[in-house]
Design a protein around this motif. Structure first.
Motif, short mmCIF file in Angstrom:
data_model
loop_
_atom_site.label_atom_id
_atom_site.label_comp_id
_atom_site.label_asym_id
_atom_site.label_seq_id
_atom_site.Cartn_x
_atom_site.Cartn_y
_atom_site.Cartn_z
N HIS A 1 -7.19 1.89 -6.67
CA HIS A 1 -7.58 0.72 -5.87
C HIS A 1 -9.08 0.45 -6.03
N LYS B 1 -9.91 -1.04 -9.45
CA LYS B 1 -9.42 -2.41 -9.61
C LYS B 1 -10.00 -3.37 -8.57
N GLU C 1 -0.24 3.64 -9.98
CA GLU C 1 -0.83 2.31 -9.98
C GLU C 1 -1.02 1.75 -11.39
N GLU D 1 0.84 -1.20 0.00
CA GLU D 1 0.00 0.00 0.00
C GLU D 1 0.88 1.24 0.00
N GLU E 1 -9.55 -3.53 -5.41
CA GLU E 1 -8.52 -4.02 -4.50
C GLU E 1 -8.86 -3.62 -3.06
N GLU E 2 -8.60 -4.49 -2.15
CA GLU E 2 -8.82 -4.18 -0.73
C GLU E 2 -7.57 -3.53 -0.17
N LYS E 3 -7.37 -2.29 -0.60
CA LYS E 3 -6.20 -1.53 -0.19
C LYS E 3 -6.61 -0.11 0.16
#
Length: 661
Positions: free
Chosen positions: A134, A137, A413, A63, A139-141
């Protein structure tokens, strides 16, 4: 102060002591190097280490963290090699920025750290872009970005928090409140009781915590990170703290009342954590002493490694090559005869180029004011939201700086971004992000800025000083940018596709008066026009007219009306980088040169071209290089005044002057 270890085991608490102590001991060494003249400046974070260390420990390694100039603990907690950090701080070529940047003004994608620029606020919007990536996409960020209490007075703070809230982004805004910016106390900085109170005004949650309590910082950021990911919401965390040194060493601390030092000395985060470990019988005094000695020895070895055999090799070509990221071939054809084409207006060609780029690049996001259902001020993106969805065609609040910064964050990213300025004039609100963040980031630490900014520009529409000015010259002076300015529909489509493919920041100027007044054959399939390559409009022998944008139309119309004069018209198409080879060829052909542009005369692109010709083509000139440009006034609203303002008004006089030589 109360520290709560919760479920943390002894070994973890010991390791965190090493993490907290490590930046403190590095700083002590840095202050020695400063006194020895081996570094030029140092921004101390002594007294604030618990924030950087605790917050970074709470984030996952993959992250992004966006720190400031006294957050050494972020870099050390991410286990960046100390000898290379020493090289960075001493300006060595083996450092993270090859000697091009100072202290913490760099980043490392491998460590998911994006360093600051000196303007403090812009990194907040970059964090928005990372958070958006994030989100897109799935994403769990989350992303963590630092600010000082002084930085919260900047417009960038407001814009970034507002965008994060409106777009529901998983961004943690961490404010280190040490009571003084450089020397200005908080009573002269803001009037709210706590900075965390500002969160409610943006529709987000906020909290104020003790920034000198390592465990409280860790536990809070850990919980906030989980909240941001679970709820897809931003969060504001204010950490109260104090710095024990000056803003930087030369500034001193005379502006701070002595009693404050005495008070905060007792709240030293390292001292408090040591006392906690002793009370909990996690460590004893002897073990603490041993850890201190071991870290000091390690620091000395890393410093010795950094300074051994370091050499400076000055390579001008390498410096120039570092300005831009390398461009890979897209595999698309370069526009040429033989491609199936149809008649399209200028604006339709731009729309098609953008549409086909959206189809080609699934990671491309378009952002701008009113660009979704409304289709933008000039309807370029009309219908796009229905096809590509609101996640990729994003309406923005009115905040140019934050959106340009967010576009850069998307690049971190691996995303692409196109930002539409409603009018090119409005880019001044995002100027800092363009010329300092986008333009310099690759030269500073090798990070590309995969961003195109569409710039509806120019006069002839009676829109006055704030909707019609030509401002391309603002950016041609900035290394790291590419500046493109087409004049035909075919070039508009091909150059836009090429700009979106290019990993570097491109300012794409679109003349508003050409949108619906100029048509031409445009190939149906996607293709590129090479950035940095001029176009020969017509070949002639009497006078070289070097121009771009509306100037091309003026020159063509003049040539048609004066067949007795043989004009060699060169359409630059790209203003940065310039095609000097084509300029030289045209000058050699005619010996007389007129540089024509709509922008005002003084400091315009024409001045640079005329100077270059004077330096490199003097021997083949038969007359002085003339510039034909608009008046050195703001562009007026009244249509007749506007016509008088325009360079086209003086084109005949300039050509006749050259013909008379």
């Amino acid at each position: 102060m109360t520290m709560d270890r919760k479920e943390l085991g002894n070994e973890q608490l010991k390791e965190w002591y090493r993490q907290l102590l490590y930046p403190r001991l590095i700083e002590e060494k840095m202050l020695i190097l400063l006194r020895q003249g081996k570094i030029s400046k140092w921004f101390s974070g002594m007294g604030q280490e618990a924030i950087a260390v605790g917050a970074t420990l709470a984030m996952q390694p993959g992250e992004w963290v966006l720190p400031l100039h006294r957050n050494l603990g972020v870099f050390t907690t991410r286990n960046m090699p100390l000898h290379k950090l020493f090289m960075q701080w001493q300006g060595m070529q083996e450092g993270y920025s090859s000697g091009r940047e100072r202290s913490f003004h760099f980043g490392s994608s491998a460590h998911h750290i994006c360093g600051m620029i000196s303007h403090l606020g812009p990194q907040l919007a970059v964090a928005d872009g990372v958070g958006l990536a994030h989100k897109l996409k799935r994403e769990e960020k989350a992303v963590l970005v630092f600010s000082g209490e002084g930085g919260t007075s900047e417009g960038d703070f407001h814009e970034a928090l507002n965008v994060a809230a409106v777009w529901d982004l998983p961004v943690i805004f961490l404010v280190e409140n040490n009571g003084y910016a450089l020397s200005t106390p908080v009573r002269e900085q803001y009037r709210c009781i706590a900075l965390a109170d500002k969160a409610k005004g943006y529709g987000m949650e906020g909290i104020t915590i003790d920034g000198n309590n390592l465990l409280a910082v860790y536990d809070t950021i850990k919980g906030v990170r989980e909240y941001c990911i679970r709820n897809q919401k931003p969060y504001l965390v204010e950490c109260t703290t104090f710095r024990m040194r000056g803003h930087e060493e030369a500034s001193g601390t005379k502006y701070v009342p002595p009693e404050l030092f005495e008070l905060w000395q007792q709240q030293d985060p390292l001292l408090l954590y040591e006392q906690f470990l002793l009370q909990e019988q996690v460590m004893d005094a002897e073990e603490i002493k041993t850890i201190n000695e071991n870290i000091k020895q390690f620091i000395d070895k890393e410093l010795e490694q950094a300074t051994a055999g370091s050499t400076l090799i000055i390579d001008t070509a390498a410096e120039q090559e570092a300005v831009y990221a390398a461009r890979k071939s897209s595999g698309l054809p370069v526009v040429a005869d033989g491609l199936a084409s149809v008649e399209k207006r200028f604006i339709e060609a731009i729309k098609e180029g953008l549409y086909q780029s959206m189809e080609t690049h699934a990671n491309l996001v378009v952002m701008g004011q009113d660009i979704a259902e409304y289709g933008g001020a000039f309807k370029v993106t009309e219908g796009f939201a229905a096809v590509f969805g609101r996640e990729r065609i994003r309406n923005t609040p009115i905040c140019e700086s934050a959106i340009v910064g967010a576009a850069l964050g998307l690049s971190l990213e691996g995303q692409k971004a196109v930002v539409e300025m409603q009018f090119a004039d409005f880019v001044s609100m995002g100027f800092n992000q363009v010329v300092n963040n986008l333009a310099k980031i690759h030269y500073r630490w090798g990070q590309n800025a995969d961003v195109v900014i569409r710039m509806p520009t120019g006069g002839g529409v009676g829109a006055g000083p704030f909707h019609s000015q030509s401002n391309e010259a603002w950016f041609v002076h900035t290394p790291g940018l590419k500046v493109v300015y087409p004049s035909t529909p075919a070039d508009a489509k091909g150059l836009l596709i090429a700009a979106i493919t290019d990993p570097n920041p491109v300012l794409f100027f679109e003349h508003k008066a050409l949108y619906r007044s100029v048509s031409g054959q445009v190939p149906l399939e996607p293709y590129e026009v090479e950035i940095g390559k001029a176009r020969k409009v017509v070949s002639g022998d009497d006078i070289s007219v070097i121009t771009y944008g509306m100037g091309v139309i003026w020159a063509e119309d003049y040539a048609a009306a004066h067949p007795e004069i043989s004009l060699d018209i060169l359409d630059l198409r790209t203003l940065l980088p310039l095609d000097y080879e084509s300029i030289n060829a045209s000058v050699m052909k005619t010996g007389k040169v007129l540089v024509l542009h709509e922008d005002t005369l003084t400091g315009g692109v024409g001045a640079e071209i005329a100077a270059w010709i004077g330096e490199h083509c003097f021997n083949c000139l038969d007359a002085p290089v003339l510039r034909c440009a608009s008046l050195d006034t703001p562009i007026p609203f009244n249509r007749e005044l506007e016509k008088n303002f325009m360079a086209g008004k003086r084109l005949d006089a300039c050509i006749q002057e050259l013909m008379s030589y």
